[in-house]
Motif scaffolding. Structure first.
Motif, PDB file in Angstrom:
ATOM      1  N   PRO A 279      -9.651  -8.228  -5.787  1.00  0.00           N
ATOM      2  CA  PRO A 279     -10.615  -7.962  -4.704  1.00  0.00           C
ATOM      3  C   PRO A 279     -10.305  -8.838  -3.487  1.00  0.00           C
ATOM      4  CG  PRO A 279     -11.738  -8.302  -6.801  1.00  0.00           C
ATOM      5  CD  PRO A 279     -10.298  -8.647  -7.022  1.00  0.00           C
ATOM      6  N   GLY A 280     -10.395  -8.241  -2.322  1.00  0.00           N
ATOM      7  CA  GLY A 280     -10.164  -8.987  -1.083  1.00  0.00           C
ATOM      8  C   GLY A 280      -8.704  -9.262  -0.776  1.00  0.00           C
ATOM      9  N   ALA A 281      -7.786  -8.592  -1.470  1.00  0.00           N
ATOM     10  CA  ALA A 281      -6.360  -8.811  -1.209  1.00  0.00           C
ATOM     11  C   ALA A 281      -6.022  -8.450   0.234  1.00  0.00           C
ATOM     12  CB  ALA A 281      -5.518  -7.970  -2.167  1.00  0.00           C
ATOM     13  N   ASN A 282      -5.169  -9.248   0.844  1.00  0.00           N
ATOM     14  CA  ASN A 282      -4.710  -9.008   2.210  1.00  0.00           C
ATOM     15  C   ASN A 282      -3.368  -8.293   2.138  1.00  0.00           C
ATOM     16  OD1 ASN A 282      -2.982  -9.688   4.613  1.00  0.00           O
ATOM     17  ND2 ASN A 282      -4.939 -10.495   5.326  1.00  0.00           N
ATOM     18  N   LEU A 283      -3.343  -7.037   2.587  1.00  0.00           N
ATOM     19  CA  LEU A 283      -2.148  -6.209   2.469  1.00  0.00           C
ATOM     20  C   LEU A 283      -0.909  -6.886   3.048  1.00  0.00           C
ATOM     21  CD1 LEU A 283      -0.603  -3.598   1.849  1.00  0.00           C
ATOM     22  CD2 LEU A 283      -1.379  -2.739   4.067  1.00  0.00           C
ATOM     23  N   LEU A 284      -0.974  -7.353   4.274  1.00  0.00           N
ATOM     24  CA  LEU A 284       0.218  -7.906   4.912  1.00  0.00           C
ATOM     25  C   LEU A 284       0.691  -9.184   4.234  1.00  0.00           C
ATOM     26  CD1 LEU A 284      -0.418  -7.158   8.690  1.00  0.00           C
ATOM     27  CD2 LEU A 284       1.035  -5.926   7.062  1.00  0.00           C
TER      28      LEU A 284
END
Length: 177
Positions: free
Chosen positions: A114-119
């Motif tokens: 949860p809340g992973a930052n794609l870049l």
């Protein structure tokens, strides 16, 4: 490294993709985009790389049919790798493009959090793929054309692994711009 045509094959694929994008807008739906790219590469890329990328992209498209949230992209990567391994017969550690793909996939699994930052996750994935490509320099080839060549002559990283890392870097740079 036994892959004297690897650069030509990837350049042919890049030109085909450029021509395709100039001729029409790419499909907006990720599953359709990957399926269309698979067909394009199967038709235009040639060589075993074209077949393997086609298998990868076709399998990767399936998890994206149900949505395209970040965890689905990690699922797509895993599905693509599984298809490549099943049909191509190589495994991580065989000094192939799978070494880079599997390293990238390991990092991409963070997209399931949860809340992973794609870049950020993608940047880590690209770094992992690049490190894995470099590590193939010291591997004994267990699959692919390089497996027919004496290990003493394999002084460079595997071209397919390097190409995968370069493709992933291009995706990252495209998303960043």
């Amino acid at each position: 490294a036994g892959d004297g045509d690897c650069g030509h094959t990837h350049a042919r694929a890049a030109r085909a993709i450029q021509d395709w994008v100039r001729a029409r807008p790419p499909p907006a739906a990720p599953a359709q985009l990957l399926s269309t790219l698979a067909d394009l590469l199967l038709e235009k890329m040639g060589g075993s790389s074209g077949v393997l990328y086609g298998l990868f992209l076709t399998a990767a498209a399936r998890p994206l049919l149900d949505g395209n949230d970040l965890p689905k992209w990690a699922d797509a990567m895993d599905a693509g790798i599984e298809a490549m391994q099943r049909y191509g017969g190589a495994a991580p550690g065989d000094r192939t493009m799978l070494d880079s793909l599997c390293a990238a996939a390991q990092a991409l699994r963070a997209l399931r959090s949860p809340g992973a930052n794609l870049l950020q996750v993608l940047a880590t994935s690209v770094q992992s793929a690049e490190a894995a490509a470099e590590a193939t320099r010291h591997m004994v080839a267990g699959a692919g054309r390089a497996s027919y060549i004496s290990s003493a002559q394999l002084l460079q990283p595997d071209p397919g692994a390097v190409a995968v890392a370069a493709v992933l870097r291009a995706v990252l740079e495209g998303l960043q711009s």
